[in-house]
Scaffold this active site. Structure first.
Site: not given
Ligand SMILES: NC(=O)c1ccc[n+]([C@@H]2O[C@H](COP(=O)([O-])OP(=O)(O)OC[C@H]3O[C@@H](n4cnc5c(N)ncnc54)[C@H](OP(=O)(O)O)[C@@H]3O)[C@@H](O)[C@H]2O)c1
Length: 262
Positions: A144, A157
């Site tokens: 991130s 985080y």
């Molecule tokens: N969105 C942002 O602004 C942003 C910015 C920078 C970085 N990121 C990073 O991008 C990555 C993806 O996030 P996203 O933005 O796409 O968010 P998201 O839509 O909330 O997706 C998160 C994913 O992680 C899975 N997950 C969560 N807990 C889990 C567990 N205990 N075991 C297995 N899978 C799990 C969720 O699936 P289930 O709930 O079905 O398990 C979901 O598929 C993350 O690493 C996040 O830190 C996001």
């Protein structure tokens, strides 16, 4: 050059929503069979059915809670059972918590470290021999822009993502000559379910991107003959990251404190 992934499998964690689901679809479009991992099986089944129909690839669904070692083991087993060798590992599953450390739920931050740091490390270590034996491909670890500076009120985080950045950049050096690349993908604020899980958008800095834009950034990097160790999604985010790297730490901390004051 357009990366062709026919003949290999790709493991994508956190494929049930957001960035993971979009990246999985792009990998399928390049011909990779998929091993789709998350806890919400219904979402994974739906995505798998769509990718099989649209791209003629195999797509296996692996329900796993990656906060646990059993979850990690299940993914490794499923990856090895795939018909084609693993050529891509996308450690994308992750979540964030918000609030002063003093007020945070100890169990929740334990889970945050278990998922964002431990599972990512363990999966990389476990599947790396398979990737190196395959002789080409990539480990993509999703960090991130929070990795570039401390994040008051999201201290855990930010620290987990700083770990992902440091770990993956070091790995990119160790993997030279193997044909396998380690890439840190650094999205900024992105429209996914991420902030629903965090519970507030107070910590979102800058303009939101779509998960498709983040995937575009990743695939531009993957299509390069020598992919960079780190890619930041969004020009403004990349510029901010470069500026942060050039400033004294006390200036960075003061700016981070103002930006996250809520
Ligand atoms: N969105 C942002 O602004 C942003 C910015 C920078 C970085 N990121 C990073 O991008 C990555 C993806 O996030 P996203 O933005 O796409 O968010 P998201 O839509 O909330 O997706 C998160 C994913 O992680 C899975 N997950 C969560 N807990 C889990 C567990 N205990 N075991 C297995 N899978 C799990 C969720 O699936 P289930 O709930 O079905 O398990 C979901 O598929 C993350 O690493 C996040 O830190 C996001």
């Amino acid at each position: 050059m357009t990366l062709d992934l026919h003949g290999s499998s790709a493991v994508v964690t956190g494929a049930s929503s957001g960035i993971g689901a979009v990246v999985a679809a792009r990998l399928a479009a390049r011909g990779a069979d998929l091993v789709l991992v998350a806890r919400r099986t219904d979402r994974l089944e739906e995505l798998a059915a769509r990718l099989r129909a649209e791209h003629g690839v195999e797509a296996d669904v692996v329900p796993a809670d990656l906060r646990t070692s059993d979850g990690v083991t299940a993914v490794v087993k499923a990856a090895r059972a795939a018909t084609k060798p693993v050529g891509t590992l996308v450690n994308n599953a992750g979540f964030g918590t918000h609030g002063a450390l003093l007020e945070e739920d100890p169990e929740r931050i334990e889970d945050e470290v278990a998922l964002n740091v431990a599972a990512l490390t363990d999966l990389t270590r476990a599947l790396l021999p398979d990737l190196v034996a395959h002789g080409s491909g990539a480990v993509v670890n999703v960090a991130s822009t929070a990795a570039f500076q401390p994040v008051p009120r999201m201290a855990v985080y930010g620290a987990t993502k700083a770990y992902v950045l440091s770990f993956t950049e070091a790995l990119s050096v160790e993997l030279r000559g193997t044909g396998v690349h380690a890439i840190t993908l650094c999205p900024g604020a992105t429209r996914t379910e991420f902030f629903d899980v965090v519970g507030t958008e107070d910590a979102a800095v800058g303009r939101f991107q779509t998960p498709e834009q983040v995937a575009d950034t990743l695939f531009r990097a993957l299509d390069r003959r020598r992919p960079p160790a780190t890619v930041v999604s969004g020009r403004a985010n990349a510029l901010a990251g470069a500026v942060v790297g050039a400033l004294p730490r006390r200036v960075v901390l003061a700016a981070a404190s103002r930006l996250t004051a809520g």
